[in-house]
Design an enzyme around this catalytic site. Sequence first.
Site, PDB file in Angstrom:
ATOM      1  N   PRO A  33     -22.111  56.776 -85.774  1.00 55.78           N
ATOM      2  CA  PRO A  33     -22.299  56.027 -84.532  1.00 55.78           C
ATOM      3  C   PRO A  33     -23.285  56.774 -83.641  1.00 55.78           C
ATOM      4  O   PRO A  33     -23.151  57.985 -83.454  1.00 55.78           O
ATOM      5  CB  PRO A  33     -20.894  56.013 -83.909  1.00 55.78           C
ATOM      6  CG  PRO A  33     -20.160  57.150 -84.551  1.00 55.78           C
ATOM      7  CD  PRO A  33     -20.757  57.314 -85.919  1.00 55.78           C
ATOM      8  N   MET A  34     -24.289  56.070 -83.140  1.00 56.74           N
ATOM      9  CA  MET A  34     -25.238  56.712 -82.225  1.00 56.74           C
ATOM     10  C   MET A  34     -25.535  55.749 -81.081  1.00 56.74           C
ATOM     11  O   MET A  34     -26.120  54.669 -81.296  1.00 56.74           O
ATOM     12  CB  MET A  34     -26.532  57.095 -82.950  1.00 56.74           C
ATOM     13  CG  MET A  34     -26.375  58.280 -83.879  1.00 56.74           C
ATOM     14  SD  MET A  34     -27.929  58.819 -84.639  1.00 56.74           S
ATOM     15  CE  MET A  34     -28.117  57.633 -85.958  1.00 56.74           C
ATOM     16  N   ALA A  35     -25.120  56.158 -79.878  1.00 56.95           N
ATOM     17  CA  ALA A  35     -25.348  55.340 -78.686  1.00 56.95           C
ATOM     18  C   ALA A  35     -26.846  55.122 -78.525  1.00 56.95           C
ATOM     19  O   ALA A  35     -27.645  56.059 -78.652  1.00 56.95           O
ATOM     20  CB  ALA A  35     -24.775  56.054 -77.466  1.00 56.95           C
ATOM     21  N   GLN A  87     -16.878  51.808 -82.866  1.00 54.47           N
ATOM     22  CA  GLN A  87     -16.415  53.090 -82.339  1.00 54.47           C
ATOM     23  C   GLN A  87     -16.006  52.961 -80.880  1.00 54.47           C
ATOM     24  O   GLN A  87     -16.761  52.444 -80.059  1.00 54.47           O
ATOM     25  CB  GLN A  87     -17.463  54.187 -82.452  1.00 54.47           C
ATOM     26  CG  GLN A  87     -16.792  55.535 -82.121  1.00 54.47           C
ATOM     27  CD  GLN A  87     -17.726  56.706 -81.972  1.00 54.47           C
ATOM     28  OE1 GLN A  87     -18.690  56.629 -81.214  1.00 54.47           O
ATOM     29  NE2 GLN A  87     -17.435  57.797 -82.655  1.00 54.47           N
ATOM     30  N   CYS A 118     -18.099  63.798 -77.879  1.00 52.24           N
ATOM     31  CA  CYS A 118     -19.152  63.811 -76.859  1.00 52.24           C
ATOM     32  C   CYS A 118     -19.327  65.221 -76.280  1.00 52.24           C
ATOM     33  O   CYS A 118     -18.381  65.794 -75.746  1.00 52.24           O
ATOM     34  CB  CYS A 118     -18.843  62.814 -75.741  1.00 52.24           C
ATOM     35  SG  CYS A 118     -20.034  62.905 -74.395  1.00 52.24           S
TER      36      CYS A 118
HETATM   37  C1  FMN Z   1     -28.926  59.639 -79.969  1.00 57.57           C
HETATM   38  C2  FMN Z   1     -27.554  60.000 -80.439  1.00 57.57           C
HETATM   39  C3  FMN Z   1     -26.467  59.268 -80.002  1.00 57.57           C
HETATM   40  C4  FMN Z   1     -25.184  59.606 -80.454  1.00 57.57           C
HETATM   41  N1  FMN Z   1     -24.129  58.836 -80.070  1.00 57.57           N
HETATM   42  C5  FMN Z   1     -22.898  59.073 -80.601  1.00 57.57           C
HETATM   43  C6  FMN Z   1     -21.804  58.202 -80.334  1.00 57.57           C
HETATM   44  O1  FMN Z   1     -21.928  57.207 -79.613  1.00 57.57           O
HETATM   45  N2  FMN Z   1     -20.606  58.502 -80.901  1.00 57.57           N
HETATM   46  C7  FMN Z   1     -20.428  59.602 -81.700  1.00 57.57           C
HETATM   47  O2  FMN Z   1     -19.317  59.844 -82.185  1.00 57.57           O
HETATM   48  N3  FMN Z   1     -21.457  60.432 -81.967  1.00 57.57           N
HETATM   49  C8  FMN Z   1     -22.669  60.169 -81.462  1.00 57.57           C
HETATM   50  N4  FMN Z   1     -23.722  60.973 -81.794  1.00 57.57           N
HETATM   51  C9  FMN Z   1     -23.500  62.081 -82.731  1.00 57.57           C
HETATM   52  C10 FMN Z   1     -23.740  61.633 -84.167  1.00 57.57           C
HETATM   53  O3  FMN Z   1     -22.824  60.622 -84.526  1.00 57.57           O
HETATM   54  C11 FMN Z   1     -23.601  62.813 -85.142  1.00 57.57           C
HETATM   55  O4  FMN Z   1     -22.302  63.323 -85.035  1.00 57.57           O
HETATM   56  C12 FMN Z   1     -24.584  63.928 -84.832  1.00 57.57           C
HETATM   57  O5  FMN Z   1     -25.877  63.418 -84.603  1.00 57.57           O
HETATM   58  C13 FMN Z   1     -24.633  64.951 -85.984  1.00 57.57           C
HETATM   59  O6  FMN Z   1     -25.010  64.332 -87.174  1.00 57.57           O
HETATM   60  P1  FMN Z   1     -26.529  64.441 -87.729  1.00 57.57           P
HETATM   61  O7  FMN Z   1     -26.840  65.902 -87.870  1.00 57.57           O
HETATM   62  O8  FMN Z   1     -26.479  63.717 -89.048  1.00 57.57           O
HETATM   63  O9  FMN Z   1     -27.406  63.806 -86.724  1.00 57.57           O
HETATM   64  C14 FMN Z   1     -24.996  60.689 -81.337  1.00 57.57           C
HETATM   65  C15 FMN Z   1     -26.104  61.417 -81.766  1.00 57.57           C
HETATM   66  C16 FMN Z   1     -27.374  61.085 -81.341  1.00 57.57           C
HETATM   67  C17 FMN Z   1     -28.531  61.886 -81.860  1.00 57.57           C
END
Ligand code: FMN
Length: 393
Positions: A33-35, A87, A118
Amino acid sequence: MTVTDIPTSATKLDLPPLKLGNITVTTPVVLAPMAGITNTAFRRLCREHGGGVFVSEMVTSRALVERTPESMRLISHDEDEEIRSVQLYGVDPETVGRAVRMLVEEDHADHIDLNFGCPVAKVTRRGGGAALPWKTDLFASIVQTAVKEASKGGLPLTIKMRKGIDDDHLTYLEAGRIARDAGVAAVALHGRTAGQFYSGHADWDAIARLREVLPDIPVLGNGDIWSAEDAIAMVRQTGVDGVVVGRGCQGRPWLFGDLKAAFEGSEERHRPGLAEVSAAVYRHAELLVDTFDDENKALRDIRKHMAWYFKGYVVGGELRAQLAAVPTLEVLRGLLDQLDMESPYPGADAEGPRGRAGTPKRTALPEGWLKSRNLSGEQQADIGAAELDVSGG
Ligand SMILES: Cc1cc2nc3c(=O)[nH]c(=O)nc-3n(C[C@H](O)[C@H](O)[C@H](O)COP(=O)(O)O)c2cc1C
Protein backbone atom coordinates in the site's frame (compact mmCIF):
# COMPACT_ATOMS: atom_id res chain seq x y z
CA MET A 1 24.23 -10.14 5.60
CA THR A 2 23.53 -6.94 3.71
CA VAL A 3 21.31 -6.51 0.70
CA THR A 4 24.32 -6.21 -1.59
CA ASP A 5 25.85 -9.63 -0.93
CA ILE A 6 22.75 -11.78 -1.27
CA PRO A 7 22.71 -14.55 -3.86
CA THR A 8 20.88 -13.64 -7.06
CA SER A 9 20.09 -17.08 -8.48
CA ALA A 10 16.48 -17.42 -9.57
CA THR A 11 16.19 -21.21 -9.62
CA LYS A 12 12.68 -22.35 -8.76
CA LEU A 13 11.76 -22.08 -5.11
CA ASP A 14 8.68 -24.31 -5.11
CA LEU A 15 7.00 -21.96 -2.71
CA PRO A 16 3.41 -23.03 -2.03
CA PRO A 17 0.68 -20.53 -2.95
CA LEU A 18 0.17 -17.88 -0.30
CA LYS A 19 -2.95 -18.51 1.80
CA LEU A 20 -4.63 -15.47 3.31
CA GLY A 21 -7.58 -17.04 5.09
CA ASN A 22 -9.83 -18.41 2.38
CA ILE A 23 -7.96 -16.54 -0.39
CA THR A 24 -5.28 -18.40 -2.33
CA VAL A 25 -2.70 -16.14 -3.93
CA THR A 26 -0.84 -18.08 -6.62
CA THR A 27 2.02 -15.59 -7.00
CA PRO A 28 3.16 -14.83 -3.42
CA VAL A 29 3.55 -11.12 -4.06
CA VAL A 30 1.82 -8.10 -2.57
CA LEU A 31 1.84 -4.60 -4.02
CA ALA A 32 2.66 -2.53 -0.94
CA PRO A 33 0.00 0.00 0.00
CA MET A 34 1.38 3.42 -0.92
CA ALA A 35 -0.57 6.60 -0.21
CA GLY A 36 -0.76 8.73 -3.34
CA ILE A 37 0.45 5.86 -5.56
CA THR A 38 -1.60 2.64 -5.37
CA ASN A 39 -4.88 3.99 -6.69
CA THR A 40 -7.04 1.99 -9.11
CA ALA A 41 -5.08 3.24 -12.14
CA PHE A 42 -1.67 2.14 -10.85
CA ARG A 43 -3.04 -1.12 -9.47
CA ARG A 44 -4.48 -1.93 -12.91
CA LEU A 45 -1.10 -1.40 -14.60
CA CYS A 46 0.64 -3.63 -12.05
CA ARG A 47 -2.07 -6.29 -12.18
CA GLU A 48 -1.88 -6.52 -15.95
CA HIS A 49 1.73 -7.67 -15.69
CA GLY A 50 1.56 -10.22 -12.91
CA GLY A 51 -0.32 -11.78 -10.05
CA GLY A 52 -0.67 -11.22 -6.34
CA VAL A 53 -2.54 -8.94 -3.99
CA PHE A 54 -2.70 -5.27 -4.94
CA VAL A 55 -3.45 -3.20 -1.87
CA SER A 56 -5.24 0.16 -1.95
CA GLU A 57 -3.86 3.41 -0.63
CA MET A 58 -4.36 3.74 3.10
CA VAL A 59 -7.67 5.13 4.33
CA THR A 60 -8.22 6.28 7.90
CA SER A 61 -11.02 4.52 9.76
CA ARG A 62 -12.37 7.82 10.99
CA ALA A 63 -12.70 9.27 7.48
CA LEU A 64 -14.27 6.06 6.27
CA VAL A 65 -16.97 5.88 8.93
CA GLU A 66 -17.68 9.54 8.16
CA ARG A 67 -17.94 8.54 4.49
CA THR A 68 -15.85 11.44 3.25
CA PRO A 69 -15.82 11.51 -0.59
CA GLU A 70 -12.05 10.98 -0.61
CA SER A 71 -12.27 7.91 1.62
CA MET A 72 -14.99 6.45 -0.62
CA ARG A 73 -12.67 6.94 -3.61
CA LEU A 74 -9.79 5.30 -1.72
CA ILE A 75 -11.77 2.10 -1.10
CA SER A 76 -13.14 1.83 -4.64
CA HIS A 77 -11.97 -0.93 -6.96
CA ASP A 78 -12.20 -1.77 -10.64
CA GLU A 79 -14.78 -4.41 -11.45
CA ASP A 80 -12.14 -6.91 -12.50
CA GLU A 81 -10.04 -6.71 -9.33
CA GLU A 82 -10.26 -10.27 -8.11
CA ILE A 83 -8.96 -9.59 -4.62
CA ARG A 84 -10.30 -6.23 -3.51
CA SER A 85 -7.79 -5.26 -0.87
CA VAL A 86 -8.16 -2.21 1.41
CA GLN A 87 -5.67 -0.83 3.90
CA LEU A 88 -7.04 0.88 7.01
CA TYR A 89 -5.33 3.04 9.58
CA GLY A 90 -6.90 3.57 12.95
CA VAL A 91 -6.10 4.28 16.58
CA ASP A 92 -9.42 3.77 18.28
CA PRO A 93 -10.67 0.16 18.46
CA GLU A 94 -14.31 1.14 18.22
CA THR A 95 -13.82 3.29 15.09
CA VAL A 96 -11.61 0.65 13.46
CA GLY A 97 -14.31 -1.93 14.24
CA ARG A 98 -16.97 0.26 12.64
CA ALA A 99 -14.81 0.81 9.55
CA VAL A 100 -14.17 -2.92 9.14
CA ARG A 101 -17.88 -3.65 9.65
CA MET A 102 -18.74 -1.11 6.97
CA LEU A 103 -16.30 -2.70 4.49
CA VAL A 104 -17.75 -6.14 5.25
CA GLU A 105 -21.46 -5.32 5.35
CA GLU A 106 -21.37 -3.14 2.25
CA ASP A 107 -19.12 -5.59 0.39
CA HIS A 108 -16.32 -3.15 -0.41
CA ALA A 109 -13.42 -5.59 0.12
CA ASP A 110 -12.15 -9.18 0.07
CA HIS A 111 -9.11 -8.51 2.24
CA ILE A 112 -8.32 -5.85 4.84
CA ASP A 113 -4.86 -4.81 5.99
CA LEU A 114 -4.18 -2.66 9.07
CA ASN A 115 -1.34 -0.16 8.88
CA PHE A 116 1.00 0.07 11.88
CA GLY A 117 3.98 1.38 9.92
CA CYS A 118 3.58 5.14 9.49
CA PRO A 119 6.99 6.70 10.37
CA VAL A 120 5.97 10.35 10.12
CA ALA A 121 7.51 12.07 13.16
CA LYS A 122 4.43 14.23 13.81
CA VAL A 123 2.45 10.99 14.25
CA THR A 124 4.95 8.74 16.03
CA ARG A 125 5.95 11.44 18.54
CA ARG A 126 2.40 11.37 19.82
CA GLY A 127 2.33 7.59 19.89
CA GLY A 128 0.54 6.84 16.61
CA GLY A 129 1.66 5.01 13.46
CA ALA A 130 4.70 2.80 13.90
CA ALA A 131 4.86 3.74 17.62
CA LEU A 132 1.39 2.41 18.39
CA PRO A 133 2.35 -1.27 18.88
CA TRP A 134 4.49 -0.14 21.84
CA LYS A 135 1.18 0.27 23.71
CA THR A 136 0.41 -3.40 23.62
CA ASP A 137 -3.06 -3.13 25.17
CA LEU A 138 -4.25 -0.64 22.58
CA PHE A 139 -2.58 -2.55 19.75
CA ALA A 140 -4.17 -5.83 20.87
CA SER A 141 -7.57 -4.23 21.24
CA ILE A 142 -7.48 -2.72 17.72
CA VAL A 143 -6.36 -5.95 16.09
CA GLN A 144 -8.80 -8.14 18.05
CA THR A 145 -11.73 -5.87 17.20
CA ALA A 146 -10.78 -5.72 13.53
CA VAL A 147 -10.31 -9.50 13.25
CA LYS A 148 -13.66 -10.11 14.96
CA GLU A 149 -15.52 -7.79 12.57
CA ALA A 150 -13.70 -9.07 9.47
CA SER A 151 -14.37 -12.69 10.37
CA LYS A 152 -18.12 -12.04 10.41
CA GLY A 153 -17.84 -11.66 6.65
CA GLY A 154 -15.19 -14.37 6.30
CA LEU A 155 -12.57 -11.77 5.29
CA PRO A 156 -8.89 -12.29 6.08
CA LEU A 157 -7.36 -9.46 8.08
CA THR A 158 -3.62 -8.84 7.98
CA ILE A 159 -1.34 -6.31 9.62
CA LYS A 160 1.67 -4.44 8.30
CA MET A 161 4.23 -3.00 10.67
CA ARG A 162 7.78 -1.77 11.11
CA LYS A 163 10.40 -3.20 13.50
CA GLY A 164 9.59 -0.65 16.15
CA ILE A 165 10.05 2.95 17.16
CA ASP A 166 13.87 2.85 17.12
CA ASP A 167 16.57 0.32 17.95
CA ASP A 168 15.94 0.76 21.69
CA HIS A 169 12.21 0.26 21.36
CA LEU A 170 11.58 -2.69 19.07
CA THR A 171 8.02 -3.98 18.92
CA TYR A 172 7.77 -6.41 16.02
CA LEU A 173 8.19 -9.76 17.78
CA GLU A 174 5.69 -9.03 20.51
CA ALA A 175 3.29 -7.34 18.11
CA GLY A 176 3.57 -10.35 15.79
CA ARG A 177 2.63 -12.73 18.62
CA ILE A 178 -0.28 -10.53 19.71
CA ALA A 179 -1.58 -10.32 16.15
CA ARG A 180 -1.21 -14.08 15.67
CA ASP A 181 -3.13 -14.73 18.91
CA ALA A 182 -5.83 -12.32 17.73
CA GLY A 183 -6.30 -14.43 14.61
CA VAL A 184 -4.76 -12.39 11.81
CA ALA A 185 -4.33 -14.15 8.46
CA ALA A 186 -0.74 -12.90 7.98
CA VAL A 187 1.77 -10.41 9.28
CA ALA A 188 3.92 -8.21 7.03
CA LEU A 189 7.13 -6.66 8.34
CA HIS A 190 8.99 -3.71 6.82
CA GLY A 191 12.50 -4.26 8.18
CA ARG A 192 13.09 -0.70 9.39
CA THR A 193 12.23 1.21 12.53
CA ALA A 194 10.19 4.41 12.37
CA GLY A 195 13.35 6.32 13.34
CA GLN A 196 15.14 5.01 10.26
CA PHE A 197 12.36 6.36 8.04
CA TYR A 198 13.69 5.06 4.66
CA SER A 199 17.43 5.31 5.35
CA GLY A 200 19.94 2.46 5.33
CA HIS A 201 18.93 -1.06 4.38
CA ALA A 202 15.87 -3.00 5.44
CA ASP A 203 16.88 -5.56 8.06
CA TRP A 204 16.08 -8.91 6.46
CA ASP A 205 17.49 -10.74 9.50
CA ALA A 206 14.66 -9.25 11.56
CA ILE A 207 12.20 -10.59 8.99
CA ALA A 208 13.80 -14.04 9.36
CA ARG A 209 13.47 -13.79 13.15
CA LEU A 210 9.77 -12.96 12.88
CA ARG A 211 9.32 -15.93 10.52
CA GLU A 212 10.85 -18.19 13.20
CA VAL A 213 8.73 -16.74 16.00
CA LEU A 214 5.50 -17.18 14.02
CA PRO A 215 5.79 -20.61 12.40
CA ASP A 216 2.03 -21.09 12.23
CA ILE A 217 0.87 -18.11 10.11
CA PRO A 218 2.15 -16.58 6.87
CA VAL A 219 4.82 -13.92 7.33
CA LEU A 220 5.46 -11.45 4.50
CA GLY A 221 8.75 -9.65 4.07
CA ASN A 222 9.04 -6.03 3.00
CA GLY A 223 11.84 -3.62 2.28
CA ASP A 224 14.31 -2.99 -0.54
CA ILE A 225 13.04 -5.41 -3.16
CA TRP A 226 14.09 -3.67 -6.38
CA SER A 227 14.08 -6.70 -8.68
CA ALA A 228 12.73 -10.23 -8.99
CA GLU A 229 16.16 -11.46 -7.93
CA ASP A 230 15.86 -9.48 -4.70
CA ALA A 231 12.47 -11.09 -4.03
CA ILE A 232 13.83 -14.60 -4.52
CA ALA A 233 16.83 -13.75 -2.34
CA MET A 234 14.57 -12.45 0.43
CA VAL A 235 12.53 -15.67 0.41
CA ARG A 236 15.70 -17.77 0.51
CA GLN A 237 17.31 -15.70 3.24
CA THR A 238 14.30 -15.26 5.51
CA GLY A 239 11.93 -18.13 4.75
CA VAL A 240 8.98 -15.78 4.29
CA ASP A 241 5.79 -16.96 2.61
CA GLY A 242 5.59 -13.96 0.31
CA VAL A 243 7.03 -10.53 -0.42
CA VAL A 244 5.62 -7.02 -0.30
CA VAL A 245 6.97 -4.70 -2.98
CA GLY A 246 6.71 -0.91 -2.78
CA ARG A 247 9.11 1.58 -4.33
CA GLY A 248 10.66 -1.01 -6.66
CA CYS A 249 7.61 -0.91 -8.92
CA GLN A 250 7.35 2.88 -9.09
CA GLY A 251 7.70 3.61 -12.80
CA ARG A 252 8.11 -0.13 -13.37
CA PRO A 253 4.72 -1.86 -13.15
CA TRP A 254 6.26 -4.63 -15.30
CA LEU A 255 8.23 -5.69 -12.23
CA PHE A 256 5.13 -7.73 -11.36
CA GLY A 257 5.68 -9.73 -14.56
CA ASP A 258 9.30 -10.37 -13.54
CA LEU A 259 8.17 -11.43 -10.07
CA LYS A 260 5.62 -13.86 -11.47
CA ALA A 261 8.23 -15.31 -13.83
CA ALA A 262 10.82 -15.61 -11.06
CA PHE A 263 8.44 -17.41 -8.70
CA GLU A 264 7.63 -19.79 -11.56
CA GLY A 265 11.35 -20.46 -11.97
CA SER A 266 11.79 -18.50 -15.19
CA GLU A 267 14.78 -16.24 -15.79
CA GLU A 268 12.80 -14.13 -18.22
CA ARG A 269 12.77 -10.41 -17.40
CA HIS A 270 10.94 -7.59 -19.08
CA ARG A 271 13.24 -4.97 -20.56
CA PRO A 272 11.10 -2.29 -22.21
CA GLY A 273 12.57 0.17 -24.68
CA LEU A 274 11.63 3.84 -24.57
CA ALA A 275 8.64 3.36 -26.91
CA GLU A 276 7.01 0.95 -24.48
CA VAL A 277 7.74 3.14 -21.46
CA SER A 278 6.23 6.09 -23.30
CA ALA A 279 3.07 4.07 -24.04
CA ALA A 280 2.85 3.02 -20.38
CA VAL A 281 3.13 6.63 -19.19
CA TYR A 282 0.35 7.77 -21.51
CA ARG A 283 -1.89 4.87 -20.54
CA HIS A 284 -1.21 5.53 -16.84
CA ALA A 285 -2.23 9.16 -17.34
CA GLU A 286 -5.42 8.16 -19.17
CA LEU A 287 -6.34 5.68 -16.43
CA LEU A 288 -5.78 8.42 -13.85
CA VAL A 289 -8.17 10.69 -15.74
CA ASP A 290 -10.77 7.88 -15.43
CA THR A 291 -9.95 7.38 -11.75
CA PHE A 292 -10.25 11.02 -10.76
CA ASP A 293 -12.64 12.16 -13.45
CA ASP A 294 -10.55 15.33 -13.37
CA GLU A 295 -7.72 15.94 -15.84
CA ASN A 296 -5.90 18.45 -13.61
CA LYS A 297 -5.80 16.05 -10.70
CA ALA A 298 -4.74 13.20 -12.97
CA LEU A 299 -1.87 15.21 -14.46
CA ARG A 300 -0.75 16.31 -10.99
CA ASP A 301 -0.58 12.63 -10.09
CA ILE A 302 1.26 11.40 -13.21
CA ARG A 303 3.90 14.14 -12.86
CA LYS A 304 5.32 12.51 -9.73
CA HIS A 305 5.84 9.24 -11.67
CA MET A 306 7.84 10.78 -14.53
CA ALA A 307 11.33 10.60 -13.02
CA TRP A 308 10.68 6.98 -12.02
CA TYR A 309 9.46 5.90 -15.46
CA PHE A 310 12.35 7.53 -17.30
CA LYS A 311 15.10 6.63 -14.79
CA GLY A 312 18.15 5.55 -16.80
CA TYR A 313 16.59 6.17 -20.23
CA VAL A 314 18.04 8.56 -22.80
CA VAL A 315 15.80 11.62 -22.42
CA GLY A 316 17.16 15.15 -22.79
CA GLY A 317 17.25 17.39 -19.72
CA GLU A 318 14.80 19.93 -21.08
CA LEU A 319 12.30 17.28 -22.13
CA ARG A 320 12.57 15.66 -18.71
CA ALA A 321 11.77 18.99 -17.06
CA GLN A 322 8.77 19.51 -19.35
CA LEU A 323 7.47 16.00 -18.64
CA ALA A 324 7.78 16.61 -14.91
CA ALA A 325 5.58 19.70 -15.26
CA VAL A 326 3.16 18.44 -17.93
CA PRO A 327 -0.19 20.28 -17.65
CA THR A 328 -2.57 18.33 -19.94
CA LEU A 329 -2.97 14.99 -21.70
CA GLU A 330 -2.59 16.75 -25.05
CA VAL A 331 0.74 18.31 -24.06
CA LEU A 332 1.82 14.93 -22.67
CA ARG A 333 1.13 13.31 -26.06
CA GLY A 334 3.24 15.94 -27.80
CA LEU A 335 6.16 15.57 -25.37
CA LEU A 336 6.14 11.78 -25.54
CA ASP A 337 6.18 11.98 -29.34
CA GLN A 338 9.52 13.81 -29.12
CA LEU A 339 11.21 10.77 -27.50
CA ASP A 340 13.50 8.55 -29.54
CA MET A 341 11.25 5.54 -29.92
CA GLU A 342 14.16 3.37 -31.09
CA SER A 343 15.97 3.88 -27.80
CA PRO A 344 16.52 0.49 -26.12
CA TYR A 345 16.32 -0.63 -22.49
CA PRO A 346 19.25 1.02 -20.70
CA GLY A 347 19.99 -1.93 -18.39
CA ALA A 348 20.79 -1.58 -14.72
CA ASP A 349 20.47 2.23 -14.92
CA ALA A 350 16.69 1.80 -15.17
CA GLU A 351 16.57 -0.42 -12.08
CA GLY A 352 17.54 -0.09 -8.44
CA PRO A 353 16.47 2.35 -5.73
CA ARG A 354 13.86 4.97 -6.50
CA GLY A 355 11.08 6.76 -4.69
CA ARG A 356 11.12 7.88 -1.10
CA ALA A 357 14.55 7.76 0.51
CA GLY A 358 15.65 10.13 3.17
CA THR A 359 17.42 10.68 6.39
CA PRO A 360 16.48 9.25 9.78
CA LYS A 361 13.82 11.23 11.61
CA ARG A 362 13.66 12.02 15.30
CA THR A 363 10.79 10.09 16.83
CA ALA A 364 11.70 10.75 20.47
CA LEU A 365 8.70 10.12 22.67
CA PRO A 366 8.40 11.49 26.19
CA GLU A 367 10.09 9.22 28.79
CA GLY A 368 6.78 8.87 30.64
CA TRP A 369 5.08 7.65 27.50
CA LEU A 370 7.68 4.95 26.94
CA LYS A 371 7.67 3.75 30.56
CA SER A 372 4.36 1.97 30.40
CA ARG A 373 3.20 -0.43 27.71
CA ASN A 374 -0.38 0.40 28.67
CA LEU A 375 -2.20 3.50 27.55
CA SER A 376 -3.66 6.33 29.59
CA GLY A 377 -6.78 8.21 28.50
CA GLU A 378 -4.76 11.33 27.80
CA GLN A 379 -2.34 9.39 25.61
CA GLN A 380 -5.28 7.91 23.70
CA ALA A 381 -6.52 11.43 22.96
CA ASP A 382 -3.05 12.42 21.74
CA ILE A 383 -2.77 9.44 19.41
CA GLY A 384 -6.21 10.29 18.09
CA ALA A 385 -5.24 13.91 17.43
CA ALA A 386 -2.19 12.75 15.44
CA GLU A 387 -4.48 10.71 13.16
CA LEU A 388 -5.00 13.79 11.02
CA ASP A 389 -1.27 13.85 10.19
CA VAL A 390 -0.98 10.24 9.20
CA SER A 391 0.38 9.58 5.74
CA GLY A 392 1.35 6.10 4.74
CA GLY A 393 4.02 3.80 6.07
C1 FMN B 1 5.04 7.12 -1.30
C2 FMN B 1 4.85 6.05 -0.28
C3 FMN B 1 3.63 5.92 0.36
C4 FMN B 1 3.45 4.91 1.31
N1 FMN B 1 2.23 4.76 1.89
C5 FMN B 1 2.01 3.70 2.72
C6 FMN B 1 0.70 3.43 3.22
O1 FMN B 1 -0.27 4.13 2.93
N2 FMN B 1 0.56 2.35 4.04
C7 FMN B 1 1.61 1.55 4.39
O2 FMN B 1 1.43 0.59 5.15
N3 FMN B 1 2.85 1.79 3.92
C8 FMN B 1 3.05 2.82 3.08
N4 FMN B 1 4.29 3.02 2.55
C9 FMN B 1 5.36 2.07 2.88
C10 FMN B 1 5.41 0.93 1.87
O3 FMN B 1 4.21 0.19 1.91
C11 FMN B 1 6.59 -0.01 2.16
O4 FMN B 1 6.43 -0.54 3.45
C12 FMN B 1 7.92 0.71 2.11
O5 FMN B 1 8.01 1.54 0.97
C13 FMN B 1 9.09 -0.29 2.10
O6 FMN B 1 9.00 -1.15 1.01
P1 FMN B 1 9.90 -0.91 -0.32
O7 FMN B 1 11.33 -0.91 0.12
O8 FMN B 1 9.55 -2.09 -1.20
O9 FMN B 1 9.51 0.40 -0.88
C14 FMN B 1 4.51 4.03 1.63
C15 FMN B 1 5.73 4.17 0.98
C16 FMN B 1 5.91 5.15 0.03
C17 FMN B 1 7.24 5.24 -0.67
